[in-house]
Design an enzyme around this catalytic site. Structure first.
Site, mmCIF file in Angstrom:
data_model
loop_
_atom_site.group_PDB
_atom_site.id
_atom_site.type_symbol
_atom_site.label_atom_id
_atom_site.label_comp_id
_atom_site.label_asym_id
_atom_site.label_seq_id
_atom_site.Cartn_x
_atom_site.Cartn_y
_atom_site.Cartn_z
ATOM 1 N N ASP A 17 -28.797 -55.806 9.872
ATOM 2 C CA ASP A 17 -29.694 -54.796 9.343
ATOM 3 C C ASP A 17 -28.835 -53.588 8.970
ATOM 4 O O ASP A 17 -27.664 -53.501 9.359
ATOM 5 C CB ASP A 17 -30.727 -54.435 10.407
ATOM 6 N N ASP A 19 -30.170 -49.647 8.348
ATOM 7 C CA ASP A 19 -30.591 -48.395 8.987
ATOM 8 C C ASP A 19 -30.771 -48.593 10.484
ATOM 9 O O ASP A 19 -31.501 -49.481 10.931
ATOM 10 C CB ASP A 19 -31.907 -47.907 8.371
ATOM 11 N N ASP A 176 -32.236 -53.658 15.013
ATOM 12 C CA ASP A 176 -32.576 -52.565 15.919
ATOM 13 C C ASP A 176 -34.066 -52.354 16.071
ATOM 14 O O ASP A 176 -34.487 -51.508 16.857
ATOM 15 C CB ASP A 176 -31.943 -51.258 15.427
#
Length: 228
Positions: A17, A19, A176
């Site tokens: 991922d 961000d 996240d």
């Protein structure tokens, strides 16, 4: 190319991922939303806001929530540019998150190709990776521009696997957020969850492993249970 240890042999690629995993952009965005809510004398709870992390405002819309709480409509054409500028100022000095470069180095040594799968735009992800001098470390970028549905749908991860020419089950994802973890799980991929201060409260029970930071363990250690 180094010989792969037994624990790595079922993994053929890594998918990151962006961000909150490579750069901590999410805290700045939450802060500026929170400040905007406060200026209208209402509170934005972190747990409420985090519903859209890893996805977009179709998952949960802070604009609609703010108007609902304060009871009147806002001129978003005037408000949003100021909020976005404030977010960019807070992000300006951000560097690569702990452990990311070490994982990329380890993947390169192991001959594992690496991609990004992000619900953000290609322009955003490419721009940041170029600024951080990391763009060449990734074979491909799968972004919202490239698929019909973003996370928590699996499309971004399936697109990334296709770009890497690997079976989805042979890719390991670093995420996240709960939305991202659900998307990777739906794609049939294993997930190393690395929650941050915006997402630490979320449910990562579908993750293969959960760590506080990629700096806590090596790539080989993170994958130790894989293939058993």
């Amino acid at each position: 190319m180094m010989d792969l240890p037994e624990s790595l042999r079922s993994v053929r690629a890594l998918i990151f991922d962006f961000d909150g995993v490579i750069v901590d952009t999410e805290w700045a965005i939450f802060q500026t939303w929170s400040e905007l809510f406060a200026r209208h004398d209402v509170e934005l709870k972190l747990e409420t806001y985090a519903q859209c992390v890893g996805s977009d405002h179709d998952a949960w819309d802070p604009k609609a929530h703010l108007e609902e709480l304060c009871g009147y409509a806002l001129d978003w054409d005037a408000v949003l540019p100021e909020k976005h500028a404030a977010s960019r100022r807070l992000m300006a000095g951000q560097g690569v998150m702990d452990g990311v470069v070490e994982w990329l180095d380890a993947a390169q040594c192991a001959g594992l190709p690496v991609a990004v799968a992000s619900s953000s735009s290609h322009e955003w992800v490419h721009g940041w990776l170029t600024k951080l001098e990391l763009r060449e470390r990734f074979v491909s970028l799968s972004c919202r521009d490239h698929v019909e549905r973003i996370k928590p749908a699996p499309d971004l991860f399936l697109h990334a696997a296709a770009q890497l020419e690997v079976d989805p089950a042979a890719a390991l994802v670093i995420e996240d957020s709960a939305n991202g973890t659900a998307a990777a799980h739906a794609a049939g991929m294993r997930v190393v969850a690395v929650p941050n201060r915006v997402t630490a409260h979320q449910d990562f029970s579908k993750a293969w492993r959960r760590v506080g930071s990629l700096a806590e363990l090596t790539l080989a250690d993170a994958l130790e249970p894989v293939g058993r």
